[in-house]
Motif scaffolding. Sequence first.
Motif, PDB file in Angstrom:
ATOM      1  N   LYS A 137       5.899 -11.187  12.605  1.00 26.64           N
ATOM      2  CA  LYS A 137       5.362 -10.083  13.410  1.00 26.64           C
ATOM      3  C   LYS A 137       3.847 -10.282  13.537  1.00 26.64           C
ATOM      4  O   LYS A 137       3.151 -10.347  12.525  1.00 26.64           O
ATOM      5  CB  LYS A 137       5.657  -8.734  12.743  1.00 26.64           C
ATOM      6  N   LEU A 159      -5.041  -9.537   7.519  1.00 24.30           N
ATOM      7  CA  LEU A 159      -4.147  -8.693   6.720  1.00 24.30           C
ATOM      8  C   LEU A 159      -2.764  -9.323   6.825  1.00 24.30           C
ATOM      9  O   LEU A 159      -2.165  -9.368   7.894  1.00 24.30           O
ATOM     10  CB  LEU A 159      -4.161  -7.264   7.280  1.00 24.30           C
ATOM     11  N   LEU A 161       1.091  -9.393   5.312  1.00 27.66           N
ATOM     12  CA  LEU A 161       2.087  -8.688   4.495  1.00 27.66           C
ATOM     13  C   LEU A 161       3.390  -9.475   4.508  1.00 27.66           C
ATOM     14  O   LEU A 161       3.810  -9.979   5.559  1.00 27.66           O
ATOM     15  CB  LEU A 161       2.375  -7.292   5.057  1.00 27.66           C
ATOM     16  N   ASN A 190       7.263  -8.715   3.711  1.00 26.12           N
ATOM     17  CA  ASN A 190       8.143  -7.563   3.477  1.00 26.12           C
ATOM     18  C   ASN A 190       7.324  -6.313   3.145  1.00 26.12           C
ATOM     19  O   ASN A 190       7.690  -5.522   2.275  1.00 26.12           O
ATOM     20  CB  ASN A 190       9.141  -7.866   2.361  1.00 26.12           C
ATOM     21  N   GLY A 191       6.193  -6.182   3.802  1.00 34.25           N
ATOM     22  CA  GLY A 191       5.362  -4.999   3.637  1.00 34.25           C
ATOM     23  C   GLY A 191       4.385  -5.063   2.473  1.00 34.25           C
ATOM     24  O   GLY A 191       3.553  -4.183   2.324  1.00 34.25           O
ATOM     25  N   LEU A 192       4.504  -6.104   1.651  1.00 36.93           N
ATOM     26  CA  LEU A 192       3.610  -6.208   0.491  1.00 36.93           C
ATOM     27  C   LEU A 192       2.435  -7.124   0.814  1.00 36.93           C
ATOM     28  O   LEU A 192       2.607  -8.206   1.375  1.00 36.93           O
ATOM     29  CB  LEU A 192       4.368  -6.763  -0.716  1.00 36.93           C
ATOM     30  N   TYR A 193       1.267  -6.682   0.420  1.00 34.01           N
ATOM     31  CA  TYR A 193       0.039  -7.421   0.696  1.00 34.01           C
ATOM     32  C   TYR A 193       0.043  -8.773  -0.011  1.00 34.01           C
ATOM     33  O   TYR A 193       0.378  -8.874  -1.200  1.00 34.01           O
ATOM     34  CB  TYR A 193      -1.146  -6.579   0.226  1.00 34.01           C
ATOM     35  N   TRP A 252      -2.096  -9.259  10.812  1.00 33.27           N
ATOM     36  CA  TRP A 252      -3.072  -8.600  11.684  1.00 33.27           C
ATOM     37  C   TRP A 252      -4.403  -9.334  11.629  1.00 33.27           C
ATOM     38  O   TRP A 252      -4.777  -9.848  10.565  1.00 33.27           O
ATOM     39  CB  TRP A 252      -3.340  -7.159  11.225  1.00 33.27           C
ATOM     40  N   ASN A 286       3.679   1.541   9.096  1.00 29.76           N
ATOM     41  CA  ASN A 286       5.143   1.426   9.107  1.00 29.76           C
ATOM     42  C   ASN A 286       5.602   0.200   8.315  1.00 29.76           C
ATOM     43  O   ASN A 286       6.533   0.279   7.509  1.00 29.76           O
ATOM     44  CB  ASN A 286       5.649   1.351  10.553  1.00 29.76           C
ATOM     45  N   GLU A 287       4.935  -0.923   8.539  1.00 31.01           N
ATOM     46  CA  GLU A 287       5.314  -2.144   7.798  1.00 31.01           C
ATOM     47  C   GLU A 287       5.122  -1.943   6.301  1.00 31.01           C
ATOM     48  O   GLU A 287       5.876  -2.472   5.488  1.00 31.01           O
ATOM     49  CB  GLU A 287       4.467  -3.333   8.269  1.00 31.01           C
ATOM     50  N   THR A 288       4.085  -1.187   5.940  1.00 28.84           N
ATOM     51  CA  THR A 288       3.779  -0.952   4.528  1.00 28.84           C
ATOM     52  C   THR A 288       4.767   0.017   3.884  1.00 28.84           C
ATOM     53  O   THR A 288       4.723   0.249   2.683  1.00 28.84           O
ATOM     54  CB  THR A 288       2.358  -0.363   4.412  1.00 28.84           C
ATOM     55  N   GLY A 289       5.605   0.629   4.697  1.00 31.24           N
ATOM     56  CA  GLY A 289       6.588   1.566   4.146  1.00 31.24           C
ATOM     57  C   GLY A 289       5.961   2.884   3.742  1.00 31.24           C
ATOM     58  O   GLY A 289       6.318   3.487   2.726  1.00 31.24           O
ATOM     59  N   GLN A 300       9.945   4.752   6.873  1.00 26.79           N
ATOM     60  CA  GLN A 300       9.777   3.775   7.949  1.00 26.79           C
ATOM     61  C   GLN A 300      10.536   4.282   9.175  1.00 26.79           C
ATOM     62  O   GLN A 300      11.654   4.793   9.043  1.00 26.79           O
ATOM     63  CB  GLN A 300      10.297   2.394   7.525  1.00 26.79           C
ATOM     64  N   ILE A 316      -4.666   0.198   1.740  1.00 27.06           N
ATOM     65  CA  ILE A 316      -3.948  -0.568   2.773  1.00 27.06           C
ATOM     66  C   ILE A 316      -4.872  -1.554   3.483  1.00 27.06           C
ATOM     67  O   ILE A 316      -4.543  -2.715   3.663  1.00 27.06           O
ATOM     68  CB  ILE A 316      -3.312   0.384   3.824  1.00 27.06           C
ATOM     69  N   LYS A 337      -9.791  -4.021  -1.796  1.00 27.85           N
ATOM     70  CA  LYS A 337      -8.353  -3.793  -1.797  1.00 27.85           C
ATOM     71  C   LYS A 337      -7.892  -3.273  -3.154  1.00 27.85           C
ATOM     72  O   LYS A 337      -8.227  -3.815  -4.196  1.00 27.85           O
ATOM     73  CB  LYS A 337      -7.641  -5.116  -1.481  1.00 27.85           C
ATOM     74  N   LEU A 387       0.760   0.850  -4.436  1.00 23.24           N
ATOM     75  CA  LEU A 387       1.908   1.331  -5.216  1.00 23.24           C
ATOM     76  C   LEU A 387       1.525   1.696  -6.646  1.00 23.24           C
ATOM     77  O   LEU A 387       2.356   2.196  -7.411  1.00 23.24           O
ATOM     78  CB  LEU A 387       3.019   0.273  -5.223  1.00 23.24           C
ATOM     79  N   GLY A 400      11.553  -0.264   2.191  1.00 21.25           N
ATOM     80  CA  GLY A 400      10.189  -0.790   2.171  1.00 21.25           C
ATOM     81  C   GLY A 400       9.677  -1.081   0.780  1.00 21.25           C
ATOM     82  O   GLY A 400      10.401  -0.946  -0.215  1.00 21.25           O
ATOM     83  N   PRO A 401       8.424  -1.476   0.700  1.00 23.29           N
ATOM     84  CA  PRO A 401       7.843  -1.846  -0.599  1.00 23.29           C
ATOM     85  C   PRO A 401       7.904  -0.721  -1.636  1.00 23.29           C
ATOM     86  O   PRO A 401       7.941  -0.985  -2.833  1.00 23.29           O
ATOM     87  CB  PRO A 401       6.391  -2.167  -0.249  1.00 23.29           C
TER      88      PRO A 401
END
Lengths: 85, 615
Positions: A6, A50, A52, A54-57, A77, B250-253, B264, B474, B480, B484, B577-578
């Motif tokens: 993505k 940025l 990610l 699976n949504g994790l940084y 991104w 949204n991707e970050t959940g 999400q 985020i 950073k 979580l 999500g995460p």
Amino acid sequence: MKVTIKLFALLGEYLPAGAADNAAEIEVADGATPADVIRRLALPRESCHLVLINGLYRPPGERDDRPLQPGDVLAIWPPIAGGRD
Amino acid sequence: MAWARKVLRVDLNAGTCTDEALNMDWARRYLGQRGLATKYLVEETDPRVDPLAPENKMIMATGPLTGTCASTAGRYSVITKGALTGAIACSNSGGFFGNEMKNAGYDMIIFEGKSPKPVYLLVRNGDARLVDAGELWGASCWDTEERIKAAHQDPLIRVASIGVAGERGVKYAAIVNDMHRAAGRSGVGAVMGSKNLKAVAIRGTLGVKVDDFAAFMAATAAGKKVLADNAVTGQGLPTYGTQVLMNVVNETGALPTRNHQGVQFEGAHAISGEAMHEKRASDGKSNLITNNACFACTIACGRISAIERTHYTVVDRPQYQKASGGLEYEAAWALGAATGVSDLDACTFANFICNEQGFDPISFGATVGAAMELFEIGAITTKETGGIELKFGNVHALTELAELTGRGEGFGAEIGLGSKRLCEKYGHPELSMQVKGQEFPAYDSRGIQGMGLAYATSNRGACHLRGYTVASEILGVPEKTDPLATEGKGGLVKAFQDATAAVDSAGICVFTTFAWTLDDIAPQIDAACEGEWTPETLLEVGERVWNLERRYNLGAGFTDKDDTLPKRLLKEAAKTGPAKGLVNGLDKMLPEYYQLRGWTTEGIPTNETLQRLAL
Ligand code: SF4
């Protein structure tokens, strides 16, 4: 293996043909890392700010060595969405 | 210097307007705008007052930088006791109105009492009077602005007004200026309506003096360069606005979906900043027409959008076919993900109605989401909704309710109560997603843990603009942190809250802080204002303001029991999500936060803290 890529904001231009909603499923070699995918799509490295999985940084230092798993979602991104090195 | 040193006091009971000197001792301790006006409110009113009673006061306040050429320096805030929350309310707006007020010679305008009949305030360069607004009562914010300009034959008059929502007492009614900028949250528009005050119209050309002109020009130029060189403020916000966040969150959940049942939203892309840029297949045009800037702003994050002319919302309604204020991220989330609606033009239309009739799209969308859940579990039926099939994702229900709420009619009058009162009324208080009566904005605190603490402790109820730890958790600004994790979030939230309170007291926009730190801001204030202004003194002002607001709320009857989150976020784990499997860990963060604030375990500032902050 297949992974979903993505690419958001201005990186959307680098999506392969047939992509929709800023996303595409692509075939990559087993063991490919995020850095491999970034190279393969010819994304300017400095634009991949940025990242990610699976949504994790995923911090910049861990993009080269940790391989992706089948079905992973790699979302990227440019710096405009923040994300410092 | 920088301050106009003058307050306009408007006694609506008597119909008089009186100038008085600004209390400079307070200005030195509370800077301006949010801080200084809160000080006035605290000194002049009883915190237990009914927000809609004449005894509540409403203050419109600028900061010392408002009206100068510092970037984004056009801000003003409305400070009062919130109609939605019963807590301190401070709603900040951009556009051009704040600049006009400062240039008319006033730091702030204090409204007290209640006018016996509808009026508006007209101010021209230090000359103020109340004007009959009988003819304007019942008009929208858009019509009010146009008609006042026409009546005085002056297109450069700037107007802040309430629409029908504010007249009818919609609990989250807003005050709208410059057509689509709003002091949006906590129901400041309902307070204005309760005073029979329809609008404030101002023309000001007096100028704003600064203390050290050469130093000020150098400091503001340096500040503008930092904004231009930063990727977020230089490119991201102008191109995508805050809507760049939709896909990120949204991707970050962490995108609350369908009244926070999910984290999400499958329709997120369709209502995102990227989608606003995409050309439609039907007419080859995009939703986004252009970006837009508030006074003196070099970022220009504002969205100007137009709805496809054949869309059901605007067919045969030319007034809504024009380009107008488009979706910002929080509004797009509330009107979209919170209600399960993924029709970009329908969300844009609902947003137009919020601007036209003056009510907060965040609380509105979130309340519709709560009502949809009430409907789906059978707590309300088409009998209560007047025939509306209030199911998640029903786009027609969303746009119809926007129009009904704006006019205070039918089931819209109940949506206008806000989610807390609505869910209590129908026997399910647990379905209201709010803190201190105010609905959450667009970040789920199961996926962004620090935001749970920021919401729970926000002085004006759930809010992202009191401590935006999303930036760190985020986006990685200024550094950073793990969204979580709960460790260290007490300190992070406090740092964001204090810095933001200082920025909100200065007259500039909080979006500058994606690029600016207090090191960039302090030299601009120091050059503009007399006295010594350093990053340290600004942080101290911020902390003082935070504690002053806290004491107001304690006086209004809030306790540590109100520093909490709805059960859903504390007990029901995220499903995807995460953050899958996680609830918000507020209990792990709150004690540390109280301690860092210098408060007792009951959340009350200790004497030592009050002395340290000279409160
Ligand atoms: S950054 Fe956006 S909201 Fe802030 S002053 Fe500029 S245009 Fe207005």
